[in-house]
Design a protein around this motif. Structure first.
Motif, PDB file in Angstrom:
ATOM      1  N   LEU A  33       0.824  -1.215   0.000  1.00  0.00           N
ATOM      2  CA  LEU A  33       0.000   0.000   0.000  1.00  0.00           C
ATOM      3  C   LEU A  33       0.857   1.264   0.000  1.00  0.00           C
ATOM      4  O   LEU A  33       0.523   2.244  -0.668  1.00  0.00           O
ATOM      5  CB  LEU A  33      -0.940   0.008   1.214  1.00  0.00           C
ATOM      6  CG  LEU A  33      -2.059  -1.026   1.188  1.00  0.00           C
ATOM      7  CD1 LEU A  33      -2.756  -1.091   2.546  1.00  0.00           C
ATOM      8  CD2 LEU A  33      -3.051  -0.724   0.077  1.00  0.00           C
ATOM      9  N   GLY A  90      -0.071   2.731  -3.354  1.00  0.00           N
ATOM     10  CA  GLY A  90      -1.282   3.501  -3.075  1.00  0.00           C
ATOM     11  C   GLY A  90      -2.477   2.599  -2.798  1.00  0.00           C
ATOM     12  O   GLY A  90      -2.338   1.396  -2.619  1.00  0.00           O
ATOM     13  N   ARG A  91      -3.650   3.207  -2.765  1.00  0.00           N
ATOM     14  CA  ARG A  91      -4.868   2.460  -2.408  1.00  0.00           C
ATOM     15  C   ARG A  91      -5.089   1.287  -3.356  1.00  0.00           C
ATOM     16  O   ARG A  91      -4.768   1.356  -4.523  1.00  0.00           O
ATOM     17  CB  ARG A  91      -6.124   3.299  -2.422  1.00  0.00           C
ATOM     18  CG  ARG A  91      -6.028   4.723  -2.705  1.00  0.00           C
ATOM     19  CD  ARG A  91      -7.350   5.380  -2.975  1.00  0.00           C
ATOM     20  NE  ARG A  91      -8.004   5.714  -1.725  1.00  0.00           N
ATOM     21  CZ  ARG A  91      -9.212   6.189  -1.647  1.00  0.00           C
ATOM     22  NH1 ARG A  91      -9.926   6.383  -2.723  1.00  0.00           N
ATOM     23  NH2 ARG A  91      -9.740   6.473  -0.500  1.00  0.00           N
ATOM     24  N   ARG A  92      -5.667   0.254  -2.764  1.00  0.00           N
ATOM     25  CA  ARG A  92      -5.954  -0.962  -3.515  1.00  0.00           C
ATOM     26  C   ARG A  92      -7.231  -1.589  -2.973  1.00  0.00           C
ATOM     27  O   ARG A  92      -7.589  -1.370  -1.813  1.00  0.00           O
ATOM     28  CB  ARG A  92      -4.837  -1.980  -3.342  1.00  0.00           C
ATOM     29  CG  ARG A  92      -3.501  -1.531  -3.858  1.00  0.00           C
ATOM     30  CD  ARG A  92      -2.987  -2.578  -4.724  1.00  0.00           C
ATOM     31  NE  ARG A  92      -1.586  -2.365  -5.045  1.00  0.00           N
ATOM     32  CZ  ARG A  92      -1.051  -2.871  -6.106  1.00  0.00           C
ATOM     33  NH1 ARG A  92      -1.759  -3.591  -6.921  1.00  0.00           N
ATOM     34  NH2 ARG A  92       0.209  -2.681  -6.376  1.00  0.00           N
ATOM     35  N   VAL A 125      -4.388   1.105   8.540  1.00  0.00           N
ATOM     36  CA  VAL A 125      -5.073   1.286   7.257  1.00  0.00           C
ATOM     37  C   VAL A 125      -6.472   1.824   7.510  1.00  0.00           C
ATOM     38  O   VAL A 125      -7.019   1.714   8.620  1.00  0.00           O
ATOM     39  CB  VAL A 125      -5.186  -0.037   6.437  1.00  0.00           C
ATOM     40  CG1 VAL A 125      -3.817  -0.603   6.097  1.00  0.00           C
ATOM     41  CG2 VAL A 125      -6.056  -1.062   7.135  1.00  0.00           C
ATOM     42  N   ASP A 152     -14.967   3.135  -3.114  1.00  0.00           N
ATOM     43  CA  ASP A 152     -14.385   3.482  -4.408  1.00  0.00           C
ATOM     44  C   ASP A 152     -15.256   4.538  -5.087  1.00  0.00           C
ATOM     45  O   ASP A 152     -16.475   4.403  -5.134  1.00  0.00           O
ATOM     46  CB  ASP A 152     -14.305   2.212  -5.258  1.00  0.00           C
ATOM     47  CG  ASP A 152     -13.538   2.414  -6.545  1.00  0.00           C
ATOM     48  OD1 ASP A 152     -14.029   3.165  -7.409  1.00  0.00           O
ATOM     49  OD2 ASP A 152     -12.463   1.820  -6.694  1.00  0.00           O
ATOM     50  N   GLN A 172     -11.866   0.466  -1.175  1.00  0.00           N
ATOM     51  CA  GLN A 172     -10.426   0.677  -1.343  1.00  0.00           C
ATOM     52  C   GLN A 172      -9.788   0.703   0.043  1.00  0.00           C
ATOM     53  O   GLN A 172     -10.366   1.240   0.985  1.00  0.00           O
ATOM     54  CB  GLN A 172     -10.153   2.005  -2.049  1.00  0.00           C
ATOM     55  CG  GLN A 172     -10.654   2.085  -3.469  1.00  0.00           C
ATOM     56  CD  GLN A 172      -9.706   1.410  -4.440  1.00  0.00           C
ATOM     57  OE1 GLN A 172      -8.526   1.258  -4.183  1.00  0.00           O
ATOM     58  NE2 GLN A 172     -10.245   0.997  -5.567  1.00  0.00           N
ATOM     59  N   GLU A 197      -6.466   1.947   2.189  1.00  0.00           N
ATOM     60  CA  GLU A 197      -5.395   2.944   2.100  1.00  0.00           C
ATOM     61  C   GLU A 197      -4.569   2.924   3.385  1.00  0.00           C
ATOM     62  O   GLU A 197      -5.112   2.775   4.477  1.00  0.00           O
ATOM     63  CB  GLU A 197      -6.016   4.330   1.895  1.00  0.00           C
ATOM     64  CG  GLU A 197      -5.026   5.408   1.566  1.00  0.00           C
ATOM     65  CD  GLU A 197      -5.738   6.673   1.099  1.00  0.00           C
ATOM     66  OE1 GLU A 197      -5.116   7.418   0.327  1.00  0.00           O
ATOM     67  OE2 GLU A 197      -6.885   6.926   1.496  1.00  0.00           O
ATOM     68  N   THR A 231      -2.422   4.432   6.430  1.00  0.00           N
ATOM     69  CA  THR A 231      -2.433   5.667   7.209  1.00  0.00           C
ATOM     70  C   THR A 231      -0.996   6.151   7.407  1.00  0.00           C
ATOM     71  O   THR A 231      -0.037   5.440   7.094  1.00  0.00           O
ATOM     72  CB  THR A 231      -3.063   5.437   8.597  1.00  0.00           C
ATOM     73  OG1 THR A 231      -2.244   4.504   9.322  1.00  0.00           O
ATOM     74  CG2 THR A 231      -4.497   4.926   8.495  1.00  0.00           C
TER      75      THR A 231
END
Length: 146
Positions: free
Chosen positions: A46, A50-52, A81, A86, A94, A96, A98
């Motif tokens: 991540l 990035g976001r996934r 996280v 989305d 998503q 993300e 922190t």
């Protein structure tokens, strides 16, 4: 004379054994003792990408989506996280990292790099040997990044 197949098999065996032992030694260096390797891998992914979605993370880590959901739940509980709907598909979530999660990854990487540098220094490698190790790391990345 060693055949090409035997040479490849021998190389694979030696590389596997060395990689396994090195990974085991480096795993002991982490910023949070309670953090699992799977959780650290997700945080590192991540941080880098990035976001996934959970399914993308599961595919990347080669685990099932329910297993990844459990991993994400634990990371979320610890504040590493967050989840967000989305923007393109409100049914998807998503994940993300922190700031706290990113700091944990950075500190773990720093500790592992220091440990490995100390291990290398203890062996008093020549500059040529260090160059060989750097070149080998490029080849190893080719194998692992496929």
């Amino acid at each position: 004379m060693i055949s090409p197949d035997d040479s490849l098999q021998l190389t694979a065996t030696e590389l596997r054994m060395a990689t396994f032992r090195l990974a085991r030694r480096l795993r002991c260096a982490r910023a949070a003792d309670s953090m699992s390797d799977a959780q650290l891998a997700v945080l590192a992914d991540l941080r880098m990408n990035g976001r996934r979605t959970i399914s993308t993370l599961a595919e990347r880590e080669r685990v099932t989506a329910p297993s990844m959901t459990n991993t994400i739940n634990g990371l979320e509980e610890q504040g590493y996280v967050t989840r967000a709907v989305d923007e393109d598909d409100r049914r998807r979530v998503q994940v993300e990292i922190t700031d706290a999660g990113a700091e944990l990854v950075v500190e773990t990487i720093r500790r592992r790099d220091v440990l490995l540098a100390d291990m290398l220094a203890d062996l008093d490698f020549t500059e040529d040997e260090l160059t060989t190790l750097r070149e080998a790391s490029v080849l190893m990345r080719r194998v692992t990044d496929r």
